[in-house]
Design a protein around this motif. Structure first.
Motif, mmCIF file in Angstrom:
data_model
loop_
_atom_site.group_PDB
_atom_site.id
_atom_site.type_symbol
_atom_site.label_atom_id
_atom_site.label_comp_id
_atom_site.label_asym_id
_atom_site.label_seq_id
_atom_site.Cartn_x
_atom_site.Cartn_y
_atom_site.Cartn_z
ATOM 1 N N GLY A 91 0.934 -1.203 0.118
ATOM 2 C CA GLY A 91 -0.016 0.197 0.051
ATOM 3 C C GLY A 91 0.837 1.351 -0.003
ATOM 4 O O GLY A 91 2.045 1.184 0.687
ATOM 5 N N LEU A 92 0.598 2.168 -0.773
ATOM 6 C CA LEU A 92 1.249 3.340 -1.026
ATOM 7 C C LEU A 92 0.651 4.780 -0.715
ATOM 8 O O LEU A 92 -0.544 4.864 -1.251
ATOM 9 N N HIS A 93 0.937 5.584 0.090
ATOM 10 C CA HIS A 93 0.333 6.771 0.719
ATOM 11 C C HIS A 93 1.090 8.217 0.334
ATOM 12 O O HIS A 93 2.427 8.173 0.491
ATOM 13 N N HIS A 94 0.412 8.902 -0.478
ATOM 14 C CA HIS A 94 0.890 10.305 -0.858
ATOM 15 C C HIS A 94 0.756 11.163 0.501
ATOM 16 O O HIS A 94 -0.529 11.662 0.567
ATOM 17 N N LEU A 95 1.759 11.160 1.539
ATOM 18 C CA LEU A 95 1.396 11.987 2.364
ATOM 19 C C LEU A 95 2.990 12.119 3.003
ATOM 20 O O LEU A 95 3.744 11.534 2.843
ATOM 21 N N ASP A 96 3.067 13.327 4.083
ATOM 22 C CA ASP A 96 4.057 13.653 4.685
ATOM 23 C C ASP A 96 4.382 12.584 5.610
ATOM 24 O O ASP A 96 3.680 11.991 6.336
ATOM 25 N N ALA A 97 5.760 11.900 5.737
ATOM 26 C CA ALA A 97 5.976 10.871 6.708
ATOM 27 C C ALA A 97 5.653 11.247 7.980
ATOM 28 O O ALA A 97 5.332 10.259 9.029
#
Length: 249
Positions: A91-97
């Motif tokens: 699963g891949l998330h476009h988000l600030d870590a």
């Protein structure tokens, strides 16, 4: 050119965004996943997912999650996962870590060459602590001073300060004082550094040569030439890179 685009082009032939060979990465991942047939891995600052994709290919029972701010890099990660046949396990998330949260902890958390996302090594350790399952492992890679840095070395690292890093012994002491035990570690060799930097600058320069009419060609060539000079005349032989495999005390 924006920084993310430069990084994507520069890592075209060296998808691991750190001075590590494929053999070193395989060895490190083997240690990081040893003894766990079914596990969950999280990469904070995954880029194109190179670490996670290799981990999934080598461990059919594992699942993975990647987090990154570069949407284009995540698209490439999804395409690569599909090509490898592991897309259902990632699963891949476009988000600030820094904003990532999870309802379930992870057996392995990775942050190699991306500690800047948290403001340094110790803040990265703090962020990872709350995401690890009991007995889980943290794989973190960061810089250290191999010798006292000159002003040219500091300038070459984007205006770094002497106190931004420490020598290897002090860096390790700080990790241990924060409540972590190194169960494995790897210091990148000078050859790995040279390969990485020549690949980084060469890939970017070659893209500029192959796309002379592109509006970003001149900027790409300038970035490659500047980075090469900063490395060769600045931090080469001064700035090292260590990858720790850590467990909580």
């Amino acid at each position: 050119m924006d920084r993310q685009q430069i990084s994507r082009l520069a890592h075209a032939h060296h998808p691991i965004a750190a001075p590590l060979t494929d053999e070193s990465v395989a060895r490190i991942l083997a240690r990081a996943t040893a003894g766990t047939e079914r596990g969950r891995a999280l990469d904070l600052g995954c880029g194109e997912g190179a670490w996670l994709l290799r981990a999934l290919a080598a461990n059919p029972g594992w699942q993975a999650v990647g987090v990154d701010l570069d949407a284009a890099a995540l698209t490439k990660a999804r395409e690569a996962a599909t090509a490898l046949g592991v897309d259902r396990r990632i699963g891949l998330h476009h988000l600030d870590a820094r904003e990532f949260t999870a309802s379930e902890p992870f057996d392995l958390v990775l942050c190699v060459g991306a500690t800047h996302a948290f403001g340094g090594l110790l803040p990265t350790l703090a962020a990872a602590r709350g995401l690890l399952a009991p007995g889980g492992r943290l794989l973190v890679g960061d810089g250290f001073w191999q010798r006292e840095p000159s002003q040219a070395a500091l300038d070459g690292l984007g205006g770094a300060a002497r106190e931004d890093y420490a020598d290897l012994a002090t860096t390790t002491d700080r990790v241990q004082a924060d409540g972590w035990t190194p169960v494995f570690g790897y210091v990148s060799s000078e050859q790995e550094w040279d390969d990485y930097e020549f690949s980084w600058t060469g890939s970017l320069a070659e893209w500029a040569l192959e796309h002379p009419d592109h509006p970003d060609a001149a900027a790409a060539r300038e970035a490659a030439d500047r980075h090469r000079a900063e490395w060769l005349r600045g931090y080469r032989g001064t700035f090292g890179f260590v990858t720790y495999l850590l467990r909580r005390d």
